[in-house]
Scaffold this motif. Structure first.
Motif, PDB file in Angstrom:
ATOM      1  N   HIS A   1       0.860  -1.330  -0.085  1.00 46.01           N
ATOM      2  CA  HIS A   1       0.055  -0.079   0.083  1.00 46.01           C
ATOM      3  C   HIS A   1       0.700   1.090   0.133  1.00 46.01           C
ATOM      4  CE1 HIS A   1      -3.433  -2.595   0.522  1.00 46.01           C
ATOM      5  NE2 HIS A   1      -2.651  -3.208   1.393  1.00 46.01           N
TER       6      HIS A   1
ATOM      7  N   ALA B   1      -0.788  -6.701   5.879  1.00 47.75           N
ATOM      8  CA  ALA B   1      -1.477  -7.297   7.055  1.00 47.75           C
ATOM      9  C   ALA B   1      -2.897  -7.419   6.875  1.00 47.75           C
ATOM     10  CB  ALA B   1      -1.212  -6.114   8.288  1.00 47.75           C
TER      11      ALA B   1
ATOM     12  N   GLU C   1      -2.320   0.219   7.309  1.00 41.57           N
ATOM     13  CA  GLU C   1      -1.822  -0.886   7.249  1.00 41.57           C
ATOM     14  C   GLU C   1      -0.440  -0.282   6.310  1.00 41.57           C
ATOM     15  OE1 GLU C   1      -3.668  -3.450   4.530  1.00 41.57           O
ATOM     16  OE2 GLU C   1      -2.011  -4.690   4.029  1.00 41.57           O
TER      17      GLU C   1
HETATM   18 ZN   LIG Z   1      -2.692  -5.081   2.256  1.00 41.65          ZN
END
Ligand SMILES: [Zn+2]
Length: 267
Positions: free
Chosen positions: A69, A159, A104
């Motif tokens: 991300h 995650a 995240e």
């Molecule tokens: Zn992810």
């Protein structure tokens, strides 16, 4: 000597002129991606200059780390080569810590940076796809950057998140053979197993197993073995808190690094 000097001048001029062309481009989005790639290429070159590759358990190894991300732009792209762009990505993607409120993208970058240090300490060369908070690289471009690094494999760090706060544990994903072929899929599967088992025994997190996936852009454009670790569930209050604690993060990083060491020993 003079010929040499003239040669150096020509090279310098080429470097000075090239960015001007980039700036005159009307396609700003493309221009910025080029700049990002340039910056990152410099990052990528850094590890190869570190003279530690002859020593350590991971001497000679070259590993890509991709902190999941952190994309600053919206875009859609194909799930695999030759398909229509249907897969949306953007600044809002990724889960968030229920206890820590940490996105995240922040957790993945923390672990990626710590892992980079650990792997370099053991003698490996490391290529970081993302070293900063934000990136304009799409998932396809991340995979292409990993491909061009010619590393042994790429480790994507993520995650997990679910509506049910009771679900916990770590998972390792690897690509199905559909788009990447049997050989790459098999190698990725082996790496996934080593990393997951070592990670779970180091952290004590529940081992959810390795999972084959054929629907991930970041896998299907890969030309080197690739795995994705789901570190744990940020939607589980206890796991979320643990994953942000310094001591626990050390266990996470050491677990991944040990798994990687075991993989290289097994080769
Ligand atoms: Zn992810």
């Amino acid at each position: 000597m003079r010929t040499k000097l003239r040669g150096i001048c020509l090279v310098l001029c080429a470097f000075l002129i090239f960015p001007l062309w980039g700036c005159s481009s009307k396609d700003h989005s493309k221009e910025k991606i080029v700049l990002e790639t340039k910056v990152s290429t410099t990052e990528s070159k850094t590890p190869s200059t570190i003279p530690t590759q002859k020593k350590g358990s991971l001497a000679g190894a070259k590993i890509v780390i991709d902190a999941g991300h952190g994309c600053t732009v919206d875009y859609t792209e194909p799930v695999a080569p030759g398909l229509e762009p249907t897969n949306y990505e953007g600044p809002g993607t990724g889960t968030c810590g229920v206890s820590t409120k940490k996105p995240e993208k922040t957790l993945t970058l923390e672990i990626a940076k710590a892992l980079k240090k650990e792997l370099i300490k053991k003698g490996a060369a490391v290529v970081m796809i993302r070293s900063k908070k934000g990136t304009r690289l799409s998932l396809q471009e991340r995979a292409e950057k990993a491909n061009s690094s010619k590393a042994d494999f790429s480790l994507r760090i993520h995650a997990d998140g679910l509506d049910d706060p009771g679900v916990n544990g770590a998972t390792l994903l690897y690509p199905s053979s559909q788009y990447v072929g049997e050989n790459l899929s098999h190698k990725s599967r082996v790496i996934a197993r080593y990393i997951l088992d070592s990670y779970c025994s180091s952290t004590g997190l529940y081992n959810r197993g390795i999972v084959e996936r054929g629907d991930l852009t970041g896998f299907n454009f890969s030309k080197i073995p690739v795995v994705l670790i789901e570190l744990g569930f940020m939607t589980n209050p206890q796991e979320d808190k643990k994953m942000s604690q310094r001591d626990f993060q050390r266990k996470m990083v050491q677990g991944i690094a040990k798994g990687i060491e075991r993989y290289y020993k097994s080769k």
